[in-house]
Design an enzyme around this catalytic site. Sequence first.
Site, PDB file in Angstrom:
ATOM      1  CB  CYS A  99     -17.569   0.347  16.116  1.00 20.19           C
ATOM      2  SG  CYS A  99     -19.090   0.610  15.172  1.00 20.19           S
ATOM      3  CG  HIS A 141     -17.578  -4.718  13.463  1.00 17.06           C
ATOM      4  ND1 HIS A 141     -17.140  -4.384  14.722  1.00 17.06           N
ATOM      5  CD2 HIS A 141     -18.183  -3.596  12.970  1.00 17.06           C
ATOM      6  CE1 HIS A 141     -17.475  -3.121  14.979  1.00 17.06           C
ATOM      7  NE2 HIS A 141     -18.110  -2.620  13.927  1.00 17.06           N
ATOM      8  CD  GLU A 142     -18.202  -2.762   9.261  1.00 13.52           C
ATOM      9  OE1 GLU A 142     -19.280  -2.128   9.373  1.00 13.52           O
ATOM     10  OE2 GLU A 142     -17.166  -2.429   9.862  1.00 13.52           O
ATOM     11  CG  HIS A 145     -22.828  -2.070  12.090  1.00 13.78           C
ATOM     12  ND1 HIS A 145     -23.133  -1.293  13.186  1.00 13.78           N
ATOM     13  CD2 HIS A 145     -21.480  -2.045  11.989  1.00 13.78           C
ATOM     14  CE1 HIS A 145     -22.013  -0.836  13.732  1.00 13.78           C
ATOM     15  NE2 HIS A 145     -20.984  -1.274  13.023  1.00 13.78           N
TER      16      HIS A 145
HETATM   17 NI    NI Z   1     -19.031  -0.832  13.467  1.00 18.13          NI
END
Ligand code: NI
Length: 154
Positions: A99, A141-142, A145
């Site tokens: 990340c 993953h994104e 966020h």
């Molecule tokens: Ni990330």
Amino acid sequence: MIRDVLRMGDPRLWLVSEPVKDFSSPELAELLQDMRDTMAHLSGAGLAAPQIGVPLRVVIFGVHANPRYPDVDEVPDTVLINPVITPVGNEIVEDWEGCLSIPDIRGRVPRVRSIKVSALDRTGSPIDITSHDFPARVIQHETDHLDGVLFFDR
Ligand code: NI
């Protein structure tokens, strides 16, 4: 413009981001350009707006010949606004993730192998994509966020 990426420990990374409602604003166009510039500068596979301090539900991802990910198929840069992920099947795979907000540390993270994504593009038009394996991992993953979740939390 290349922007600074927030590092783990910055409380802004734990916020739940707001949906984009105005697709004609110059601020959105500027945000997308800055995200593209920042991701390219850092050779990232993806970036979420809150990582540059903008609490909106916008992610960009793309997989290119990339020293961080040498063994994956290329995917063109894709902007996903207000993305909603639906798992396809229940196969879970565990693999390494990094990340840009957690430099130099990688971790093994379990993710759903295949997903459907409903989102809007930069003009506000709906896009639906199906994704598997590495790109599906990047999208998950994104999108995490946008809910204030880092891979350490998984
Ligand atoms: Ni990330």
